[in-house]
Design a protein around this motif. Structure first.
Motif, PDB file in Angstrom:
ATOM      1  N   LEU A  28      44.201  42.022  49.257  1.00 51.50           N
ATOM      2  CA  LEU A  28      45.004  41.783  48.049  1.00 51.50           C
ATOM      3  C   LEU A  28      44.132  41.338  46.882  1.00 51.50           C
ATOM      4  CD1 LEU A  28      48.177  40.025  49.498  1.00 51.50           C
ATOM      5  CD2 LEU A  28      48.040  42.296  48.452  1.00 51.50           C
ATOM      6  N   PHE A  29      43.176  40.462  47.180  1.00 51.20           N
ATOM      7  CA  PHE A  29      42.275  40.015  46.119  1.00 51.20           C
ATOM      8  C   PHE A  29      41.489  41.201  45.545  1.00 51.20           C
ATOM      9  CE2 PHE A  29      37.955  39.102  44.885  1.00 51.20           C
ATOM     10  CZ  PHE A  29      38.186  38.316  43.781  1.00 51.20           C
ATOM     11  N   LEU A  30      40.943  42.041  46.415  1.00 52.56           N
ATOM     12  CA  LEU A  30      40.170  43.194  45.939  1.00 52.56           C
ATOM     13  C   LEU A  30      41.024  44.144  45.107  1.00 52.56           C
ATOM     14  CD1 LEU A  30      37.929  43.927  49.059  1.00 52.56           C
ATOM     15  CD2 LEU A  30      37.218  42.947  46.858  1.00 52.56           C
ATOM     16  N   LEU A  31      42.253  44.371  45.533  1.00 56.14           N
ATOM     17  CA  LEU A  31      43.153  45.225  44.754  1.00 56.14           C
ATOM     18  C   LEU A  31      43.429  44.622  43.379  1.00 56.14           C
ATOM     19  CD1 LEU A  31      45.698  46.418  47.469  1.00 56.14           C
ATOM     20  CD2 LEU A  31      44.016  47.824  46.244  1.00 56.14           C
ATOM     21  N   LEU A  32      43.700  43.319  43.347  1.00 57.06           N
ATOM     22  CA  LEU A  32      43.922  42.654  42.061  1.00 57.06           C
ATOM     23  C   LEU A  32      42.667  42.684  41.193  1.00 57.06           C
ATOM     24  CD1 LEU A  32      46.053  39.562  43.142  1.00 57.06           C
ATOM     25  CD2 LEU A  32      46.790  41.459  41.694  1.00 57.06           C
ATOM     26  N   ASN A  37      42.891  42.088  35.310  1.00 53.48           N
ATOM     27  CA  ASN A  37      41.783  41.369  34.668  1.00 53.48           C
ATOM     28  C   ASN A  37      41.442  40.072  35.396  1.00 53.48           C
ATOM     29  OD1 ASN A  37      44.023  39.858  33.964  1.00 53.48           O
ATOM     30  ND2 ASN A  37      43.341  39.513  31.870  1.00 53.48           N
ATOM     31  N   LEU A  38      41.749  39.980  36.689  1.00 56.08           N
ATOM     32  CA  LEU A  38      41.516  38.767  37.476  1.00 56.08           C
ATOM     33  C   LEU A  38      40.078  38.256  37.356  1.00 56.08           C
ATOM     34  CD1 LEU A  38      42.739  36.782  39.587  1.00 56.08           C
ATOM     35  CD2 LEU A  38      41.870  38.323  41.345  1.00 56.08           C
ATOM     36  N   ILE A  39      39.100  39.138  37.433  1.00 59.12           N
ATOM     37  CA  ILE A  39      37.695  38.718  37.331  1.00 59.12           C
ATOM     38  C   ILE A  39      36.973  39.474  36.209  1.00 59.12           C
ATOM     39  CG2 ILE A  39      37.496  37.915  39.715  1.00 59.12           C
ATOM     40  CD1 ILE A  39      36.078  40.571  40.370  1.00 59.12           C
ATOM     41  N   ALA A  56      35.838  33.202  42.182  1.00 58.90           N
ATOM     42  CA  ALA A  56      36.760  33.847  43.127  1.00 58.90           C
ATOM     43  C   ALA A  56      36.146  33.940  44.523  1.00 58.90           C
ATOM     44  CB  ALA A  56      37.142  35.231  42.619  1.00 58.90           C
ATOM     45  N   PHE A  57      34.854  34.246  44.583  1.00 58.90           N
ATOM     46  CA  PHE A  57      34.136  34.354  45.853  1.00 58.90           C
ATOM     47  C   PHE A  57      34.208  33.044  46.624  1.00 58.90           C
ATOM     48  CE2 PHE A  57      30.004  33.836  48.083  1.00 58.90           C
ATOM     49  CZ  PHE A  57      30.010  34.952  48.909  1.00 58.90           C
TER      50      PHE A  57
END
Length: 193
Positions: A28-32, A37-39, A56-57
């Motif tokens: 989910l994080f990778l998709l976002l 613009n999450l990261i 984030a990591f």
């Protein structure tokens, strides 16, 4: 005197559910990260931010480690001082980096850089690939591997060596300091070079 060790039975379902949940969270994080613009520095098409990626990591690694330890041991492990230092370094780096970006893009509106791909975005500046960005990325990855390895082996949140944490802090500080220089808009009164 012989060393004693304790074996603990862990339900196979607990292992499976733990790794499944961690995999879902990372997916989910990778998709976002890819679709929003999450990261990223600005909107959904702007370049990726090294500082936001680092934050984030560490957030993902620490949360996944905490959950893993809880399922495996049945105990809520205390967060170590070095874990807090890693998050603090990442938060300070992100905050400082965002201030530099806001200052740069407020002074030059409409100049938001578009993405050239994740690795090129996080490892390069306007002049190309840079050592200070590569160093921060590399040390973040190395400490992440050390952190996860220690969690798997000990089933505890690791207390990392202070020199490793110092190295991470110096690397992040150098990144922000040199980012200020790389993002400095040329003075209009300066003669052309």
């Amino acid at each position: 005197m012989a060393n004693k060790f304790h074996l603990q039975y862990i339900n196979n379902w607990a292992w499976l559910l733990t790794f499944l949940l961690i995999a879902v969270i990372i997916t989910l994080f990778l998709l976002l990260a890819i679709r929003t613009n999450l990261i990223r520095i600005g909107d959904d098409n702007s370049s990726y931010s090294l500082a936001l990626t680092q934050l984030a990591f560490w957030t993902l690694i620490i949360a996944a480690s905490f959950f893993y330890i809880w399922v495996i041991t049945g105990e809520l492990t205390p967060i170590t001082g070095s874990t807090l230092v890693l998050l603090s370094i990442s938060i300070a780096t992100t905050g400082s980096s965002r201030l530099v970006d806001i200052r740069r893009f407020t002074n030059t509106p409409g100049n938001m850089p578009s993405s050239d791909g994740f690795f090129k975005d996080v490892l390069s500046d306007d002049l190309g690939y840079s050592v200070h960005r590569s160093q921060m990325f590399l040390w973040t990855a190395i400490l992440g591997i050390i952190f996860v390895g220690a969690v798997v082996v000990t089933q505890k949140m690791p207390q990392l060596d202070t020199t490793l944490l110092g190295l991470m802090g110096i690397s992040s500080g150098a990144y922000v300091g040199l980012k200020m220089i790389e993002n400095k808009a040329p003075d209009t009164n300066d003669p052309p070079k």
